[in-house]
Scaffold this motif. Structure first.
Motif, PDB file in Angstrom:
ATOM      1  N   SER A 175      15.511  68.315 138.625  1.00 35.23           N
ATOM      2  CA  SER A 175      16.650  68.990 138.019  1.00 35.23           C
ATOM      3  C   SER A 175      17.508  67.980 137.266  1.00 35.23           C
ATOM      4  CB  SER A 175      17.492  69.650 139.115  1.00 35.23           C
ATOM      5  OG  SER A 175      18.126  68.649 139.913  1.00 35.23           O
ATOM      6  N   ASP A 176      18.578  68.454 136.654  1.00 39.36           N
ATOM      7  CA  ASP A 176      19.605  67.551 136.164  1.00 39.36           C
ATOM      8  C   ASP A 176      20.331  66.952 137.370  1.00 39.36           C
ATOM      9  OD1 ASP A 176      19.032  68.149 133.505  1.00 39.36           O
ATOM     10  OD2 ASP A 176      20.470  69.804 133.445  1.00 39.36           O
ATOM     11  N   VAL A 177      20.984  65.827 137.161  1.00 41.05           N
ATOM     12  CA  VAL A 177      21.814  65.228 138.207  1.00 41.05           C
ATOM     13  C   VAL A 177      23.220  65.807 138.081  1.00 41.05           C
ATOM     14  CG1 VAL A 177      22.771  63.098 139.158  1.00 41.05           C
ATOM     15  CG2 VAL A 177      20.475  63.097 138.168  1.00 41.05           C
ATOM     16  N   HIS A 178      23.713  66.390 139.155  1.00 42.33           N
ATOM     17  CA  HIS A 178      25.060  66.955 139.166  1.00 42.33           C
ATOM     18  C   HIS A 178      25.970  66.029 139.969  1.00 42.33           C
ATOM     19  CE1 HIS A 178      23.629  70.713 137.403  1.00 42.33           C
ATOM     20  NE2 HIS A 178      22.592  70.614 138.225  1.00 42.33           N
ATOM     21  N   THR A 179      27.136  65.732 139.421  1.00 40.63           N
ATOM     22  CA  THR A 179      28.032  64.772 140.059  1.00 40.63           C
ATOM     23  C   THR A 179      29.410  65.372 140.307  1.00 40.63           C
ATOM     24  OG1 THR A 179      28.830  63.872 137.947  1.00 40.63           O
ATOM     25  CG2 THR A 179      26.853  62.851 138.900  1.00 40.63           C
ATOM     26  N   ALA A 180      30.101  64.791 141.273  1.00 40.35           N
ATOM     27  CA  ALA A 180      31.500  65.123 141.550  1.00 40.35           C
ATOM     28  C   ALA A 180      32.263  63.810 141.643  1.00 40.35           C
ATOM     29  CB  ALA A 180      31.625  65.910 142.848  1.00 40.35           C
ATOM     30  N   GLN A 181      33.390  63.738 140.948  1.00 41.56           N
ATOM     31  CA  GLN A 181      34.145  62.495 140.902  1.00 41.56           C
ATOM     32  C   GLN A 181      35.430  62.589 141.713  1.00 41.56           C
ATOM     33  OE1 GLN A 181      34.630  60.543 137.161  1.00 41.56           O
ATOM     34  NE2 GLN A 181      32.607  61.102 136.401  1.00 41.56           N
ATOM     35  N   LEU A 182      35.816  61.449 142.242  1.00 44.83           N
ATOM     36  CA  LEU A 182      37.062  61.312 142.981  1.00 44.83           C
ATOM     37  C   LEU A 182      37.714  60.020 142.522  1.00 44.83           C
ATOM     38  CD1 LEU A 182      38.873  62.409 145.304  1.00 44.83           C
ATOM     39  CD2 LEU A 182      37.565  60.935 146.854  1.00 44.83           C
ATOM     40  N   GLU A 183      38.916  60.135 141.992  1.00 40.39           N
ATOM     41  CA  GLU A 183      39.638  58.976 141.466  1.00 40.39           C
ATOM     42  C   GLU A 183      38.791  58.236 140.430  1.00 40.39           C
ATOM     43  OE1 GLU A 183      40.776  56.691 144.865  1.00 40.39           O
ATOM     44  OE2 GLU A 183      42.291  58.145 145.516  1.00 40.39           O
ATOM     45  N   ARG A 184      38.216  59.010 139.506  1.00 42.78           N
ATOM     46  CA  ARG A 184      37.435  58.497 138.376  1.00 42.78           C
ATOM     47  C   ARG A 184      36.175  57.752 138.793  1.00 42.78           C
ATOM     48  NH1 ARG A 184      42.118  56.180 134.215  1.00 42.78           N
ATOM     49  NH2 ARG A 184      43.328  58.126 134.093  1.00 42.78           N
ATOM     50  N   LYS A 185      35.682  58.037 139.980  1.00 44.90           N
ATOM     51  CA  LYS A 185      34.458  57.416 140.467  1.00 44.90           C
ATOM     52  C   LYS A 185      33.569  58.502 141.052  1.00 44.90           C
ATOM     53  CE  LYS A 185      34.825  54.863 144.150  1.00 44.90           C
ATOM     54  NZ  LYS A 185      35.117  53.703 145.044  1.00 44.90           N
ATOM     55  N   VAL A 186      32.263  58.414 140.781  1.00 49.01           N
ATOM     56  CA  VAL A 186      31.341  59.398 141.343  1.00 49.01           C
ATOM     57  C   VAL A 186      31.312  59.234 142.859  1.00 49.01           C
ATOM     58  CG1 VAL A 186      28.939  60.148 141.496  1.00 49.01           C
ATOM     59  CG2 VAL A 186      29.918  59.568 139.275  1.00 49.01           C
ATOM     60  N   ALA A 187      31.744  60.281 143.547  1.00 48.05           N
ATOM     61  CA  ALA A 187      31.755  60.258 145.008  1.00 48.05           C
ATOM     62  C   ALA A 187      30.552  60.984 145.591  1.00 48.05           C
ATOM     63  CB  ALA A 187      33.041  60.895 145.529  1.00 48.05           C
ATOM     64  N   PHE A 188      29.980  61.883 144.785  1.00 43.17           N
ATOM     65  CA  PHE A 188      28.828  62.651 145.259  1.00 43.17           C
ATOM     66  C   PHE A 188      27.956  63.012 144.065  1.00 43.17           C
ATOM     67  CE2 PHE A 188      26.709  66.684 146.338  1.00 43.17           C
ATOM     68  CZ  PHE A 188      26.073  66.316 147.517  1.00 43.17           C
ATOM     69  N   ALA A 189      26.649  62.903 144.247  1.00 43.19           N
ATOM     70  CA  ALA A 189      25.694  63.307 143.216  1.00 43.19           C
ATOM     71  C   ALA A 189      24.490  63.932 143.902  1.00 43.19           C
ATOM     72  CB  ALA A 189      25.259  62.110 142.371  1.00 43.19           C
ATOM     73  N   THR A 190      23.920  64.929 143.268  1.00 40.75           N
ATOM     74  CA  THR A 190      22.776  65.618 143.866  1.00 40.75           C
ATOM     75  C   THR A 190      21.719  65.887 142.809  1.00 40.75           C
ATOM     76  OG1 THR A 190      22.091  67.596 145.110  1.00 40.75           O
ATOM     77  CG2 THR A 190      23.907  67.864 143.554  1.00 40.75           C
ATOM     78  N   TRP A 191      20.459  65.778 143.227  1.00 44.28           N
ATOM     79  CA  TRP A 191      19.325  65.942 142.318  1.00 44.28           C
ATOM     80  C   TRP A 191      18.152  66.493 143.113  1.00 44.28           C
ATOM     81  CZ3 TRP A 191      14.888  62.380 142.210  1.00 44.28           C
ATOM     82  CH2 TRP A 191      14.000  62.634 141.145  1.00 44.28           C
TER      83      TRP A 191
END
Length: 237
Positions: A175-191
């Motif tokens: 799949s595409d990589v989906h990310t979630a950021q916290l304080e301008r940093k990727v805190a979580f990514a899923t693929w």
């Protein structure tokens, strides 16, 4: 171009997007007469592509654009590749039984040196996810990925979840990589990586993340006694 894993100047080889042995297991050996068809969404430097005919598993179409050195793509990571090849074949053959049970013992896959073999599976996906980070320009620190691969120690923030993902056609890929950021940093990514109806959800999660997908995930630090086998819907979090 430097190898992102070891920093060597002579990065001349390319990693498969989906492992060649997985493609061969599903489709056999393609040819110009009986090709595979490749599809990809937009990626940096690579436009959307649909129905690209591929007549060989060695085709560069099936590989990441970014290069790694020959040592890293052979001697250094071949044990990781081979561990996933064995794991993939056994899991695919047992999907109905695993769904009914909801879990499996790692020593069923690897009767000898189980923890080491499962760590190698983890490191295979560390390499693959690292390639995705580099290729996609994802703002995740690549140094811990390089360190894990070269040292043989697991990446501290990378988790795997195994399961079943029904698809309308037979395919292999990710799949595409989906990310979630916290304080301008990727805190979580899923693929999601899938081979037929077998799927592996690869998750990058910094400490403090409490995502739903992590509830069924595995990390080598958890040991290798019993791993969950779940039903994926195609949406991961």
């Amino acid at each position: 171009m430097k190898c992102w894993i070891c920093g060597a100047e002579e990065a001349a080889t390319r990693e498969h997007l989906a492992k060649a042995s997985d493609l061969k297991a599903l489709f056999g050996k393609p040819s110009q007469r009986y090709p595979l068809y490749f599809h990809a969404s937009d990626r940096p430097g690579m436009p959307r592509r649909r129905n690209i005919r591929v007549g060989s598993l060695k085709s560069d179409t099936l590989k990441f654009a970014h290069r790694i050195c020959l040592t890293c793509n052979s001697a250094r990571t071949q044990p990781y590749d081979y561990a996933w090849e064995l794991c993939s074949g056994d899991l695919r053959a047992a999907v109905p039984r695993l769904l009914a049970r909801g879990s499996f013992r790692a020593n069923w896959l690897f009767p000898y040196d189980t923890r080491r073999a499962m760590r190698f599976v983890h490191l295979y996906f560390t390499k693959l996810f690292g390639c995705l980070v580099i290729e996609g320009g994802i703002p995740i620190d690549i140094a811990p990925f390089s360190e894990a691969i070269t040292s043989g120690r697991p990446h501290p923030h990378l988790y795997l979840a195994f399961g079943h993902l029904p698809l309308p056609v037979v395919m292999a890929g990710g799949s595409d990589v989906h990310t979630a950021q916290l304080e301008r940093k990727v805190a979580f990514a899923t693929w999601l990586y899938h081979v037929g109806d077998l799927a592996v959800n690869v998750m990058y999660a910094l400490p403090g993340q409490h995502r739903e997908g992590l509830k069924v995930a595995w990390h080598p630090h958890m040991g290798a006694q019993r791993l969950r086998f779940t039903r994926f819907s195609g949406e991961t979090d």
